[in-house]
Design a protein around this motif. Structure first.
Motif, mmCIF file in Angstrom:
data_model
loop_
_atom_site.group_PDB
_atom_site.id
_atom_site.type_symbol
_atom_site.label_atom_id
_atom_site.label_comp_id
_atom_site.label_asym_id
_atom_site.label_seq_id
_atom_site.Cartn_x
_atom_site.Cartn_y
_atom_site.Cartn_z
ATOM 1 N N PHE A 111 0.822 -1.211 0.000
ATOM 2 C CA PHE A 111 0.000 0.000 0.000
ATOM 3 C C PHE A 111 0.855 1.260 0.000
ATOM 4 O O PHE A 111 0.423 2.325 0.424
ATOM 5 C CB PHE A 111 -0.956 0.003 1.198
ATOM 6 N N GLY A 112 2.085 1.134 -0.459
ATOM 7 C CA GLY A 112 2.978 2.283 -0.541
ATOM 8 C C GLY A 112 3.703 2.536 0.771
ATOM 9 O O GLY A 112 3.717 1.701 1.677
ATOM 10 N N ARG A 113 4.318 3.719 0.867
ATOM 11 C CA ARG A 113 5.058 4.088 2.080
ATOM 12 C C ARG A 113 4.064 4.217 3.232
ATOM 13 O O ARG A 113 3.154 5.029 3.195
ATOM 14 C CB ARG A 113 5.794 5.407 1.889
ATOM 15 N N ALA A 114 4.272 3.383 4.243
ATOM 16 C CA ALA A 114 3.365 3.363 5.389
ATOM 17 C C ALA A 114 4.003 2.541 6.506
ATOM 18 O O ALA A 114 4.978 1.822 6.288
ATOM 19 C CB ALA A 114 2.015 2.759 5.003
ATOM 20 N N PHE A 115 3.422 2.632 7.676
ATOM 21 C CA PHE A 115 3.812 1.811 8.808
ATOM 22 C C PHE A 115 2.798 0.672 8.882
ATOM 23 O O PHE A 115 1.605 0.908 9.093
ATOM 24 C CB PHE A 115 3.820 2.646 10.087
ATOM 25 N N TYR A 116 3.270 -0.565 8.667
ATOM 26 C CA TYR A 116 2.386 -1.722 8.531
ATOM 27 C C TYR A 116 2.222 -2.476 9.846
ATOM 28 O O TYR A 116 3.199 -2.723 10.549
ATOM 29 C CB TYR A 116 2.947 -2.679 7.470
ATOM 30 N N LEU A 117 0.974 -2.845 10.109
ATOM 31 C CA LEU A 117 0.642 -3.575 11.328
ATOM 32 C C LEU A 117 -0.346 -4.691 11.022
ATOM 33 O O LEU A 117 -0.994 -4.687 9.971
ATOM 34 C CB LEU A 117 -0.001 -2.625 12.350
ATOM 35 N N SER A 118 -0.454 -5.603 11.978
ATOM 36 C CA SER A 118 -1.410 -6.698 11.883
ATOM 37 C C SER A 118 -2.091 -6.876 13.230
ATOM 38 O O SER A 118 -1.509 -6.582 14.266
ATOM 39 C CB SER A 118 -0.680 -7.995 11.506
ATOM 40 N N LYS A 126 -10.975 -5.531 -0.159
ATOM 41 C CA LYS A 126 -11.112 -6.978 -0.063
ATOM 42 C C LYS A 126 -10.227 -7.542 -1.170
ATOM 43 O O LYS A 126 -9.785 -6.801 -2.064
ATOM 44 C CB LYS A 126 -12.565 -7.407 -0.213
ATOM 45 N N ALA A 127 -9.955 -8.812 -1.129
ATOM 46 C CA ALA A 127 -9.094 -9.431 -2.141
ATOM 47 C C ALA A 127 -9.868 -9.526 -3.453
ATOM 48 O O ALA A 127 -10.714 -10.394 -3.635
ATOM 49 C CB ALA A 127 -8.627 -10.809 -1.677
ATOM 50 N N ASP A 128 -9.587 -8.599 -4.344
ATOM 51 C CA ASP A 128 -10.225 -8.590 -5.656
ATOM 52 C C ASP A 128 -9.330 -7.846 -6.637
ATOM 53 O O ASP A 128 -8.200 -7.467 -6.311
ATOM 54 C CB ASP A 128 -11.626 -7.974 -5.593
ATOM 55 N N GLU A 129 -9.822 -7.627 -7.831
ATOM 56 C CA GLU A 129 -9.024 -6.998 -8.880
ATOM 57 C C GLU A 129 -8.588 -5.572 -8.510
ATOM 58 O O GLU A 129 -7.456 -5.172 -8.784
ATOM 59 C CB GLU A 129 -9.806 -6.988 -10.188
ATOM 60 N N LYS A 130 -9.473 -4.806 -7.872
ATOM 61 C CA LYS A 130 -9.110 -3.428 -7.481
ATOM 62 C C LYS A 130 -7.950 -3.431 -6.491
ATOM 63 O O LYS A 130 -7.044 -2.616 -6.590
ATOM 64 C CB LYS A 130 -10.313 -2.706 -6.881
ATOM 65 N N TRP A 131 -8.010 -4.351 -5.536
ATOM 66 C CA TRP A 131 -6.930 -4.480 -4.559
ATOM 67 C C TRP A 131 -5.618 -4.857 -5.244
ATOM 68 O O TRP A 131 -4.576 -4.249 -5.007
ATOM 69 C CB TRP A 131 -7.315 -5.527 -3.504
ATOM 70 N N ALA A 132 -5.662 -5.880 -6.111
ATOM 71 C CA ALA A 132 -4.452 -6.342 -6.787
ATOM 72 C C ALA A 132 -3.830 -5.231 -7.630
ATOM 73 O O ALA A 132 -2.609 -5.059 -7.642
ATOM 74 C CB ALA A 132 -4.759 -7.568 -7.648
ATOM 75 N N LYS A 133 -4.661 -4.459 -8.316
ATOM 76 C CA LYS A 133 -4.126 -3.360 -9.135
ATOM 77 C C LYS A 133 -3.494 -2.287 -8.258
ATOM 78 O O LYS A 133 -2.436 -1.736 -8.581
ATOM 79 C CB LYS A 133 -5.224 -2.759 -10.006
ATOM 80 N N ILE A 142 -2.930 -9.087 2.648
ATOM 81 C CA ILE A 142 -1.484 -9.091 2.474
ATOM 82 C C ILE A 142 -1.180 -9.846 1.184
ATOM 83 O O ILE A 142 -1.601 -10.994 1.012
ATOM 84 C CB ILE A 142 -0.792 -9.787 3.653
ATOM 85 N N ALA A 143 -0.473 -9.203 0.283
ATOM 86 C CA ALA A 143 -0.060 -9.857 -0.953
ATOM 87 C C ALA A 143 1.134 -10.774 -0.660
ATOM 88 O O ALA A 143 1.782 -10.634 0.370
ATOM 89 C CB ALA A 143 0.312 -8.813 -1.997
ATOM 90 N N LYS A 168 -6.212 -14.076 2.828
ATOM 91 C CA LYS A 168 -7.140 -13.965 3.955
ATOM 92 C C LYS A 168 -6.663 -13.035 5.068
ATOM 93 O O LYS A 168 -7.460 -12.415 5.737
ATOM 94 C CB LYS A 168 -7.390 -15.362 4.532
ATOM 95 N N ASP A 169 -5.356 -12.967 5.303
ATOM 96 C CA ASP A 169 -4.837 -12.134 6.388
ATOM 97 C C ASP A 169 -4.811 -10.667 5.962
ATOM 98 O O ASP A 169 -4.332 -10.342 4.873
ATOM 99 C CB ASP A 169 -3.424 -12.556 6.788
#
Length: 161
Positions: free
Chosen positions: A30-37, A78-85, A108-109, A140-141
């Motif tokens: 998702f670009g420059r960011a601080f990633y968390l789970s 959600k996991a779909d084409e828009k997300w993947a693009k 998460i890709a 899923k995650d």
């Protein structure tokens, strides 16, 4: 109504009291960011991939009332084409400017998605040609990308293990 909160986790090789966006890599999902789970075990896996001997998991409290008050620009995928693009553009397009989101939430890709992205470049395929072939159900995650200093200020460090 009471205050609702949750703990989010970041896997790395050091204790991070205050996240710094300038130290974050630009070419991530998702670009420059601080990633968390929300999954501590997943954050530990991220830390171990980065540095097995110094793996640490930092926990941050997030008061949900502060997020839900409408002051932040939040994009949820959600996991779909828009997300993947969106992931493709963030990971591979030099000079790509992500829309002005404070927080991005989505799947998460992984390397299989990156393999599809490589085919785009190597074989000269269009994104619309590969999008129907991606198995979206396997992603899923979720991850939380805090993209602005305004969003990061909502995180309160609580632990490092």
């Amino acid at each position: 109504m009471g205050e609702r909160s949750l703990i989010l986790y970041h896997g790395t090789d050091s204790k991070i009291l205050t996240p710094d966006l300038t130290k974050c890599n630009a070419y991530r999902d998702f670009g420059r960011a601080f990633y968390l789970s929300y999954n501590k075990g997943l954050a530990r896996n991220w830390a171990e991939k980065k540095n097995r001997t110094q793996a640490k998991v930092n926990g941050y409290g997030l008061v949900l009332n502060n997020v839900e008050d409408g002051c932040l620009k939040i994009k949820r995928f959600k996991a779909d084409e828009k997300w993947a693009k969106f992931v493709y553009e963030n990971r591979t397009k030099e000079g790509y400017v992500r829309p002005d989101y404070d927080i991005v939430i989505g799947p998460i890709a992984d390397n299989t998605l990156q393999d599809w992205f490589n085919k785009l470049d190597e074989e000269g395929l269009s994104f619309s040609a590969i999008a129907p072939k991606i198995r979206y159900e396997k992603f899923k995650d979720n991850q939380f990308a805090f993209c602005s200093s305004r969003a990061i200020k909502l995180l309160k460090w609580v632990e490092c293990q």
